[in-house]
Enzyme design. Structure first.
Site, PDB file in Angstrom:
ATOM      1  N   HIS A  30       0.901  -9.265   4.553  1.00 10.01           N
ATOM      2  CA  HIS A  30      -0.265  -8.397   4.403  1.00 10.01           C
ATOM      3  C   HIS A  30      -0.742  -8.522   2.953  1.00 10.01           C
ATOM      4  CE1 HIS A  30      -2.329  -4.746   6.363  1.00 10.01           C
ATOM      5  NE2 HIS A  30      -2.946  -4.911   5.203  1.00 10.01           N
ATOM      6  N   ASN A  72      -7.999  -5.966  14.406  1.00 10.59           N
ATOM      7  CA  ASN A  72      -8.278  -4.866  13.483  1.00 10.59           C
ATOM      8  C   ASN A  72      -9.785  -4.631  13.510  1.00 10.59           C
ATOM      9  OD1 ASN A  72      -5.603  -5.245  12.853  1.00 10.59           O
ATOM     10  ND2 ASN A  72      -5.927  -5.761  10.698  1.00 10.59           N
ATOM     11  N   ASN A  89      -1.847 -10.727   8.343  1.00  7.04           N
ATOM     12  CA  ASN A  89      -2.842  -9.678   8.514  1.00  7.04           C
ATOM     13  C   ASN A  89      -4.173 -10.148   7.940  1.00  7.04           C
ATOM     14  OD1 ASN A  89      -3.728  -6.774   8.919  1.00  7.04           O
ATOM     15  ND2 ASN A  89      -4.243  -7.098   6.772  1.00  7.04           N
ATOM     16  N   GLU A  90      -5.199 -10.153   8.749  1.00  5.17           N
ATOM     17  CA  GLU A  90      -6.561 -10.413   8.294  1.00  5.17           C
ATOM     18  C   GLU A  90      -6.645 -11.585   7.309  1.00  5.17           C
ATOM     19  OE1 GLU A  90      -8.552  -6.853   6.999  1.00  5.17           O
ATOM     20  OE2 GLU A  90      -8.165  -5.803   8.864  1.00  5.17           O
ATOM     21  N   GLU A 112      -5.546   1.890  -1.434  1.00  5.08           N
ATOM     22  CA  GLU A 112      -6.565   1.184  -0.656  1.00  5.08           C
ATOM     23  C   GLU A 112      -7.168   0.040  -1.489  1.00  5.08           C
ATOM     24  OE1 GLU A 112      -7.375   0.752   2.392  1.00  5.08           O
ATOM     25  OE2 GLU A 112      -9.141  -0.423   1.855  1.00  5.08           O
ATOM     26  N   TRP A 113      -6.313  -0.915  -1.853  1.00  4.73           N
ATOM     27  CA  TRP A 113      -6.740  -2.170  -2.493  1.00  4.73           C
ATOM     28  C   TRP A 113      -7.684  -1.915  -3.669  1.00  4.73           C
ATOM     29  CZ3 TRP A 113      -2.995  -4.910  -0.924  1.00  4.73           C
ATOM     30  CH2 TRP A 113      -2.524  -4.814   0.386  1.00  4.73           C
ATOM     31  N   TRP A 127      -4.795   3.159  11.725  1.00  5.84           N
ATOM     32  CA  TRP A 127      -4.703   2.968  10.272  1.00  5.84           C
ATOM     33  C   TRP A 127      -5.226   4.231   9.632  1.00  5.84           C
ATOM     34  CZ3 TRP A 127      -2.387  -0.710   7.382  1.00  5.84           C
ATOM     35  CH2 TRP A 127      -2.528  -0.532   5.993  1.00  5.84           C
ATOM     36  N   GLU A 152      -5.232  -2.257  14.007  1.00 11.67           N
ATOM     37  CA  GLU A 152      -5.753  -1.317  13.010  1.00 11.67           C
ATOM     38  C   GLU A 152      -7.068  -0.748  13.494  1.00 11.67           C
ATOM     39  OE1 GLU A 152      -6.278  -2.596   8.922  1.00 11.67           O
ATOM     40  OE2 GLU A 152      -4.335  -3.598   8.931  1.00 11.67           O
ATOM     41  N   TYR A 179     -13.040  -1.865  12.427  1.00 12.55           N
ATOM     42  CA  TYR A 179     -13.532  -0.657  11.770  1.00 12.55           C
ATOM     43  C   TYR A 179     -15.022  -0.415  11.989  1.00 12.55           C
ATOM     44  CZ  TYR A 179      -9.043  -0.470   9.420  1.00 12.55           C
ATOM     45  OH  TYR A 179      -7.701  -0.369   9.175  1.00 12.55           O
ATOM     46  N   GLN A 198       0.796  -1.223   0.000  1.00 13.19           N
ATOM     47  CA  GLN A 198       0.000   0.000   0.000  1.00 13.19           C
ATOM     48  C   GLN A 198       0.829   1.273   0.000  1.00 13.19           C
ATOM     49  OE1 GLN A 198      -2.691  -1.815   3.241  1.00 13.19           O
ATOM     50  NE2 GLN A 198      -4.089  -0.488   2.148  1.00 13.19           N
TER      51      GLN A 198
HETATM   52  C1  FCB Z   1      -7.947  -3.483   6.453  1.00 12.50           C
HETATM   53  C2  FCB Z   1      -6.594  -3.765   5.830  1.00 12.50           C
HETATM   54  C3  FCB Z   1      -5.765  -2.541   5.580  1.00 12.50           C
HETATM   55  C4  FCB Z   1      -6.589  -1.373   5.109  1.00 12.50           C
HETATM   56  C5  FCB Z   1      -7.783  -1.166   5.997  1.00 12.50           C
HETATM   57  C6  FCB Z   1      -8.643   0.005   5.595  1.00 12.50           C
HETATM   58  O1  FCB Z   1      -8.838  -4.500   6.143  1.00 12.50           O
HETATM   59  O2  FCB Z   1      -5.853  -4.648   6.645  1.00 12.50           O
HETATM   60  O3  FCB Z   1      -4.750  -2.881   4.679  1.00 12.50           O
HETATM   61  O4  FCB Z   1      -6.925  -1.545   3.786  1.00 12.50           O
HETATM   62  O5  FCB Z   1      -8.573  -2.321   6.022  1.00 12.50           O
END
Ligand code: FCB
Length: 486
Positions: free
Chosen positions: A132, A306, A176-177, A437-438, A430, A383, A308, A31
């Site tokens: 990641h 992590n 990661n995730e 952003e992917w 984060w 995160e 959100y 990223q």
């Molecule tokens: C998570 C990811 C990170 C970023 C955030 C917004 O799922 O681990 O890389 O994209 O979301």
């Protein structure tokens, strides 16, 4: 100019965090680094995915990203200026072991040696994530995570990185995730490598678990006793849309597929029975070999969470197509094998630029649940943060008061969890800076530092200045000094 408005909603005193609390920011290799073809790095699945027409917003790629590969000193200076005492980053597998097999590429490792030395020189504790999402393309071509061999290669790679950085990195997380790697990568296909096969997704989940176990055991034998080993999971905070038994059952199923599929084997030594039953029509899980459960179940020193947004679900509503507002991107294929009929609801209230509902109580709920279920396991928030439509104003400032409020309210939730007994040792915002952003490319900004991708100029947002005051004080300011939500 002060970023602290006059009024605040509730009166609260200064809220101190435990001594030694880690105040960090987080990023990941693909990223931010750029330099995609430099110094021997080979393509990862994300380099390939970015070149698939329609896969990533506007055809964006991580070729240059935030050019961190060439700006690591400037970026560490920035962090040091904020007074943060920790930094979570990831290592690009295809930069340090280009084919995913065989010896390390020293030039690749040198970049991370330089980064870690720079961090340590500024009193910033490095927290390293091995994976990641950027699998070397050669390993994907050989079968990717649905293939067992990938787990073994991951452990070899972990050992190479441990050999190079083991003397100076204290916090190590394997994956990661892994939920996203398995179910967005191989189920819904909205992430690299873009496959859409429910069996492959479940196989990938198991081999990610296995890779975590093998890598943790390799790290344990190579790293000093002081090293803290763990993993970063995006555990889903799942809420039933109503109190009906059917909605509670939908929530149980998504909790199994979204969270316990990892915490079960990693922390408790077995896949949950209900998960195996729910997915029985998809697979008999014959890819789980004797001994895998023991391999995956390694003692851990820390668990990274992590968080959100929460996930609200119900039983099928009878609609022809069940709604899937799960926040994980649109696709004709579900990332929920065996639970394709569960309906995902958009919670009411304020949302981020990702469309994710803002609800700090989910963070409190998951931290306290983990601390109840695993009282001996220290926790890190690895995160948390929000995407906003940030712009630099004519005065050169970025007024991201919504992000300040988001971080403040989530830190308040962490503080409440700690007060209620959760052993939380740190918080990583984060992200340090705007980045790739992917699937959304450069269209979503999560940074507390603004990046102009045309010039690579960095500008501190108001949230960066606010976070600096919190990190320096090791606590949340009294509400009379806090920003308003406006
Ligand atoms: C998570 C990811 C990170 C970023 C955030 C917004 O799922 O681990 O890389 O994209 O979301």
């Amino acid at each position: 100019m002060s970023v602290i408005p006059e009024s605040a909603p509730v009166a609260a005193a200064f809220r101190p965090f435990p001594a030694g609390f880690l105040w960090g920011t987080a990023t990941s290799a693909y990223q931010i680094e750029g330099a995609a073809a430099e110094d021997g790095r080979t393509p990862s699945v994300w380099d390939t995915f970015c070149r698939t027409p329609g896969a990533v917003h506007a055809g964006d790629t991580g070729d240059v990203a935030a050019d961190h590969y060439h700006r690591l000193r400037e970026d560490v200076e920035l962090m040091a200026g904020l007074g943060v005492n920790a930094y979570r980053f990831s290592v690009s597998w295809s930069r340090v072991q280009p084919t995913g097999r065989g010896p390390a590429l020293e030039r690749g490792l040198d970049f991370y040696r330089a980064l870690v030395d720079e961090l340590l020189g500024h009193g910033i504790e490095p927290a390293l994530t091995l994976y990641h999402w950027d699998l070397p393309q050669e390993l994907e071509d050989a079968g990717g995570w649905p293939a067992r061999e990938t787990a073994e290669r991951f452990a070899d790679y972990a050992a190479l990185v441990a050999g190079a950085l083991g003397d100076r990195v204290g916090v190590w997380t394997t994956l990661n995730e892994p939920w996203c790697s398995a179910f967005l990568g191989y189920g819904s296909g909205v992430h690299a490598p873009g496959r859409t096969d429910p069996v492959a997704a479940l196989r990938a989940a198991h081999h990610l678990n296995l890779g975590h176990g093998l890598a943790t055991s390799a790290l344990r034998s190579l790293l000093p006793d002081t090293a803290r080993l763990g993993v970063c999971l995006n555990l889903h905070v799942v809420r039933p849309a109503s109190d009906s038994a059917a909605d509670h059952d939908a929530a149980r199923r998504i909790d199994a597929l979204g969270s316990r599929i990892f915490t079960g084997p990693m922390l408790d030594g077995a896949y949950p029975e209900d998960l195996l039953a729910d997915t029985a029509a998809v697979t008999d899980w014959g890819f789980v070999a004797d001994g895998d459960a023991a391999t995956i179940h390694q003692p851990l020193d820390v668990l990274g969470l992590n968080y959100y947004t929460p996930t609200v679900v119900s039983a099928p509503t009878g609609a022809a197509e069940p709604a899937r507002a799960d926040g994980h991107g649109a696709s004709d294929h579900s990332p929920w094998p065996g639970a394709e009929d569960v309906t995902f609801h958009q919670p009411p209230g304020e949302r981020t630029a990702m469309g994710w509902a803002i609800d700090p109580s989910g963070l409190y709920d998951m931290l306290t649940r983990l601390s109840r279920e695993h009282p001996e396991l220290p926790l890190l928030v690895t995160e948390n943060g929000m995407a906003c439509d940030d712009t630099v104003d004519p005065a050169g400032a970025v007024r991201d008061s919504q992000r300040v409020a988001y971080v403040r309210d989530h830190l308040d939730a962490v503080h409440r969890a700690v007060t209620d007994g959760a052993d939380v040792r740190g918080y990583f915002l984060w992200s340090l800076m705007d980045n790739f952003e992917w699937a959304y490319g450069y269209d979503r900004r999560f940074g507390i530092v603004h990046v102009d991708f045309a010039t690579q100029r960095r500008v501190l947002k108001d949230s960066a200045r606010w976070y600096a005051t919190v990190a320096r004080a090791n606590g949340l300011p009294a509400s009379s000094q806090e920003p308003s939500d406006g």
